[in-house]
Design a protein around this motif. Structure first.
Motif, mmCIF file in Angstrom:
data_model
loop_
_atom_site.group_PDB
_atom_site.id
_atom_site.type_symbol
_atom_site.label_atom_id
_atom_site.label_comp_id
_atom_site.label_asym_id
_atom_site.label_seq_id
_atom_site.Cartn_x
_atom_site.Cartn_y
_atom_site.Cartn_z
ATOM 1 N N ALA A 1 0.816 -1.200 0.000
ATOM 2 C CA ALA A 1 0.000 0.000 0.000
ATOM 3 C C ALA A 1 0.855 1.257 0.000
ATOM 4 C CB ALA A 1 -0.919 -0.010 1.218
ATOM 5 N N SER A 2 2.033 1.190 0.605
ATOM 6 C CA SER A 2 2.902 2.353 0.660
ATOM 7 C C SER A 2 4.346 1.909 0.725
ATOM 8 C CB SER A 2 2.566 3.215 1.880
ATOM 9 O OG SER A 2 2.775 2.492 3.073
ATOM 10 N N ILE A 3 5.243 2.818 0.369
ATOM 11 C CA ILE A 3 6.671 2.549 0.398
ATOM 12 C C ILE A 3 7.329 3.599 1.278
ATOM 13 C CG2 ILE A 3 8.758 2.339 -0.988
ATOM 14 C CD1 ILE A 3 6.969 1.588 -3.334
ATOM 15 N N LEU A 4 8.163 3.172 2.203
ATOM 16 C CA LEU A 4 8.760 4.061 3.181
ATOM 17 C C LEU A 4 10.138 4.521 2.735
ATOM 18 C CD1 LEU A 4 7.820 1.988 6.352
ATOM 19 C CD2 LEU A 4 6.515 3.862 5.322
ATOM 20 N N GLU A 5 10.512 5.704 3.185
ATOM 21 C CA GLU A 5 11.854 6.210 2.921
ATOM 22 C C GLU A 5 12.868 5.368 3.679
ATOM 23 O OE1 GLU A 5 14.952 8.433 1.472
ATOM 24 O OE2 GLU A 5 12.842 8.653 0.918
ATOM 25 N N ALA A 6 13.938 4.970 2.997
ATOM 26 C CA ALA A 6 14.958 4.130 3.615
ATOM 27 C C ALA A 6 15.767 4.958 4.604
ATOM 28 C CB ALA A 6 15.861 3.534 2.545
ATOM 29 N N ASP A 7 15.559 4.693 5.885
ATOM 30 C CA ASP A 7 16.249 5.392 6.956
ATOM 31 C C ASP A 7 17.045 4.371 7.770
ATOM 32 O OD1 ASP A 7 16.032 6.273 10.086
ATOM 33 O OD2 ASP A 7 16.333 8.013 8.770
ATOM 34 N N VAL A 8 18.353 4.530 7.796
ATOM 35 C CA VAL A 8 19.219 3.545 8.448
ATOM 36 C C VAL A 8 18.850 3.367 9.916
ATOM 37 C CG1 VAL A 8 21.577 3.054 9.183
ATOM 38 C CG2 VAL A 8 21.151 3.906 6.871
ATOM 39 N N LYS A 9 18.684 4.462 10.622
ATOM 40 C CA LYS A 9 18.382 4.380 12.057
ATOM 41 C C LYS A 9 17.072 3.637 12.305
ATOM 42 C CE LYS A 9 17.846 7.223 16.201
ATOM 43 N NZ LYS A 9 17.842 8.614 16.746
ATOM 44 N N HIS A 10 16.076 3.931 11.498
ATOM 45 C CA HIS A 10 14.773 3.277 11.668
ATOM 46 C C HIS A 10 14.878 1.768 11.445
ATOM 47 C CE1 HIS A 10 10.463 2.504 11.347
ATOM 48 N NE2 HIS A 10 10.710 1.869 10.221
ATOM 49 N N ILE A 11 15.570 1.356 10.384
ATOM 50 C CA ILE A 11 15.670 -0.068 10.076
ATOM 51 C C ILE A 11 16.518 -0.793 11.115
ATOM 52 C CG2 ILE A 11 16.427 -1.748 8.346
ATOM 53 C CD1 ILE A 11 15.794 0.337 6.200
ATOM 54 N N VAL A 12 17.580 -0.139 11.594
ATOM 55 C CA VAL A 12 18.403 -0.732 12.659
ATOM 56 C C VAL A 12 17.572 -0.932 13.919
ATOM 57 C CG1 VAL A 12 20.320 -0.278 14.234
ATOM 58 C CG2 VAL A 12 20.617 0.067 11.776
ATOM 59 N N ASN A 13 16.774 0.061 14.271
ATOM 60 C CA ASN A 13 15.906 -0.073 15.446
ATOM 61 C C ASN A 13 14.874 -1.178 15.245
ATOM 62 O OD1 ASN A 13 17.199 1.958 16.857
ATOM 63 N ND2 ASN A 13 15.782 3.556 16.170
ATOM 64 N N LEU A 14 14.370 -1.301 14.021
ATOM 65 C CA LEU A 14 13.423 -2.368 13.709
ATOM 66 C C LEU A 14 14.068 -3.728 13.937
ATOM 67 C CD1 LEU A 14 10.657 -3.205 12.412
ATOM 68 C CD2 LEU A 14 11.844 -3.172 10.213
ATOM 69 N N ALA A 15 15.323 -3.874 13.519
ATOM 70 C CA ALA A 15 16.030 -5.142 13.703
ATOM 71 C C ALA A 15 16.277 -5.434 15.174
ATOM 72 C CB ALA A 15 17.354 -5.103 12.945
ATOM 73 N N ARG A 16 16.632 -4.418 15.924
ATOM 74 C CA ARG A 16 16.955 -4.612 17.339
ATOM 75 C C ARG A 16 15.711 -4.848 18.185
ATOM 76 N NH1 ARG A 16 21.277 0.390 17.820
ATOM 77 N NH2 ARG A 16 23.116 -0.717 17.030
ATOM 78 N N ASP A 17 14.696 -3.995 17.987
ATOM 79 C CA ASP A 17 13.526 -4.023 18.866
ATOM 80 C C ASP A 17 12.731 -5.320 18.757
ATOM 81 O OD1 ASP A 17 14.278 -1.505 19.606
ATOM 82 O OD2 ASP A 17 12.763 -0.455 18.409
ATOM 83 N N ALA A 18 12.688 -5.887 17.546
ATOM 84 C CA ALA A 18 11.883 -7.096 17.356
ATOM 85 C C ALA A 18 12.729 -8.371 17.361
ATOM 86 C CB ALA A 18 11.108 -6.994 16.040
ATOM 87 N N TYR A 19 14.002 -8.238 17.685
ATOM 88 C CA TYR A 19 14.893 -9.390 17.611
ATOM 89 C C TYR A 19 14.490 -10.495 18.573
ATOM 90 C CZ TYR A 19 19.182 -12.160 17.754
ATOM 91 O OH TYR A 19 20.084 -13.188 17.713
ATOM 92 N N GLU A 20 14.166 -10.143 19.825
ATOM 93 C CA GLU A 20 13.828 -11.152 20.821
ATOM 94 C C GLU A 20 12.583 -11.937 20.424
ATOM 95 O OE1 GLU A 20 15.562 -12.087 23.418
ATOM 96 O OE2 GLU A 20 17.128 -10.640 22.878
ATOM 97 N N LYS A 21 11.625 -11.260 19.790
ATOM 98 C CA LYS A 21 10.374 -11.908 19.417
ATOM 99 C C LYS A 21 10.441 -12.565 18.047
ATOM 100 C CE LYS A 21 5.535 -10.888 18.368
ATOM 101 N NZ LYS A 21 4.506 -9.815 18.278
ATOM 102 N N ASP A 22 10.996 -11.848 17.057
ATOM 103 C CA ASP A 22 10.927 -12.301 15.664
ATOM 104 C C ASP A 22 12.249 -12.790 15.087
ATOM 105 O OD1 ASP A 22 8.200 -11.653 15.504
ATOM 106 O OD2 ASP A 22 8.679 -9.547 15.114
ATOM 107 N N GLY A 23 13.320 -12.701 15.834
ATOM 108 C CA GLY A 23 14.597 -13.178 15.341
ATOM 109 C C GLY A 23 15.274 -12.202 14.402
ATOM 110 N N PRO A 24 16.320 -12.641 13.708
ATOM 111 C CA PRO A 24 17.101 -11.747 12.840
ATOM 112 C C PRO A 24 16.301 -11.252 11.644
ATOM 113 C CG PRO A 24 17.785 -14.019 12.549
ATOM 114 C CD PRO A 24 16.849 -14.007 13.711
ATOM 115 N N LEU A 25 16.728 -10.121 11.130
ATOM 116 C CA LEU A 25 16.060 -9.467 9.999
ATOM 117 C C LEU A 25 16.872 -9.698 8.733
ATOM 118 C CD1 LEU A 25 13.802 -7.466 9.043
ATOM 119 C CD2 LEU A 25 15.442 -5.624 9.521
ATOM 120 N N LEU A 26 16.219 -10.193 7.669
ATOM 121 C CA LEU A 26 16.867 -10.335 6.372
ATOM 122 C C LEU A 26 16.726 -9.021 5.625
ATOM 123 C CD1 LEU A 26 18.202 -12.370 4.321
ATOM 124 C CD2 LEU A 26 15.901 -12.638 3.364
#
Length: 423
Positions: free
Chosen positions: A119-144
């Motif tokens: 539905a939408s495409i987000l601006e690629a922001d390094v800090k945001h994606i890094v936080n996404l990888a870290r914050d959900a790591y315990e629940k969802d595992g590593p991010l590809l």
């Protein structure tokens, strides 16, 4: 006559995939981020790999954007961060009144007529994606993280540097240097043309150190023949069903002609369009029907020559560019293809079907694009279009299977880090 001759490939995640490790969520990859650059040819490669890995319904698409319009079209050779800074300064100083602000982001249409499916495409922001990888790591595992194209290199490498243990980063297309910034690099063999004796003869000595690639492939580089894409057995089967009513009744054999546009290493104009028209007229008697499609890159000087020649021919249908795009239906139902040599993606997609593929204008290609066509011809995957063909005489070859093979290599690389894909 069967519309599809492509054998169903084995699932890349079905062979040699280890059982889920005892580490739980930390060892299972369940989600993916795709970093695009706004160009269909690049983004389709990342999306195709994510689809082959079974994560298409669990991915988010981010995009690295550049300012567009006016003088910005002359600044695309700059690194994207420098381009944005320069644009900001020029805007503030009102140096160039014709500079237009970048368009609002929207899904970019793919060459096969689809879109990112989001539905939408987000601006690629390094800090945001890094936080996404870290914050959900315990629940969802590593991010590809899968990125493709020059403008995505700095973003993908920064994500790897800042969250190395919580991400697995794949860069598609050659990242020029320092390949160890990524967990895996997937690139066509012809990107290494400069390292061959033939390639080095074409580059002045003082430029050799500046030409990509600077490093030979190592164990974490996956070499493909052509481009990755989203075409596989399931998408062709779905397309065959969706386009059955329109394409199945057409007289056979059905010849599909896909026309691109002049490229950096494959330049042409109305002269090639005239030659293509003449060759099509020569083979028309052996065709039951012909369907011609132009891409967004096809210039008017090329398309107008072909339209003028065939617009009134009852055997020939020319797609007018209006939706729905028949590209996928054509791949599924065609008996043979003629594809202009400028697009690695269009040629690669046609060669995935195992059906006859004739390439128009390969002799006009230079540098690594010439090497790409040479490799396909040597393997018997394509033949040059000469106008003397009998389209009713079919021939075949082992279909290109680059996307599935690349997916298998990703699975193997994940296993080396004790990671596996979701079951």
């Amino acid at each position: 006559m069967k519309p599809i001759r492509l054998p169903q490939p084995d699932s890349p995640t079905a062979v040699g995939v280890p059982e889920i490790f005892e580490g739980g969520a930390h060892s299972v990859v369940r989600r993916a981020v795709v970093i695009g650059n706004g160009f269909a040819g690049s983004e389709n490669q990342s999306l195709g790999l994510v689809r082959a890995l079974g994560l298409y319904d669990q991915h988010v698409l981010y995009r690295v954007t550049r300012p567009r319009g006016g003088i910005n079209e002359w600044l695309h050779w700059l690194p994207v961060w420098l381009h944005k800074i320069l644009y900001y300064v020029m805007t503030k100083l009102s140096i160039c009144s014709r500079i237009t602000r970048a368009n609002k982001l929207s899904p970019f249409p793919s060459e096969n007529g689809g879109s990112a499916g989001l539905a939408s495409i987000l601006e690629a922001d390094v800090k945001h994606i890094v936080n996404l990888a870290r914050d959900a790591y315990e629940k969802d595992g590593p991010l590809l993280v899968v990125a493709s194209g020059r403008d995505t290199i700095s973003v993908a490498s920064s994500i790897k540097r800042l969250a190395s243990e919580k991400v697995f980063v794949i860069q598609i297309q050659h990242p020029r240097s320092r390949l160890n910034r990524f967990d895996l690099v997937i690139t066509p063999r012809h990107d290494y043309y400069v390292l061959t004796p033939e390639g080095q003869k074409q580059v002045p000595n003082f430029m050799l150190r500046w030409i990509t690639p600077q490093e030979p492939p190592d164990e974490h580089v996956v070499l493909t023949t052509g481009a990755l894409h989203q075409i596989d057995f399931s998408t062709l089967r779905s397309a065959a069903s969706a386009w059955h009513d329109e394409l199945a009744p057409l007289p056979k054999p059905l010849l599909v002609v896909n026309v691109g546009g002049p490229a950096r290493y494959c330049r042409y104009g109305a002269d090639l369009a005239k030659q293509l028209s003449d060759f099509l007229l020569s083979v028309l008697a052996t065709c039951g029907s012909v369907r011609i499609s132009f891409s967004e890159k096809t210039p008017l000087k090329v398309s107008s020559v072909i339209v003028k020649e065939f617009a009134q021919n009852p055997k020939v249908y020319i797609w007018d560019g209006e939706e729905p795009n028949p590209y996928m239906g054509h791949l599924a139902w065609a008996d043979a293809f003629v594809v202009t040599a400028d697009s690695v993606s269009m040629v690669s997609e046609a060669c995935t079907t195992g059906k006859p593929v004739y390439v128009m204008g390969a002799e006009r290609c230079t540098w690594k694009l010439s090497e790409f066509h040479k490799s396909l011809k040597e393997r018997g995957v394509v033949r040059p279009f000469t106008g003397s063909e009998d389209i009713s005489e079919s021939w075949s070859y082992p279909p290109l299977n680059d996307t599935a093979e690349a997916a298998r290599r990703v699975v193997e690389a994940l296993a080396q880090r004790d990671l596996t894909l979701r079951p």
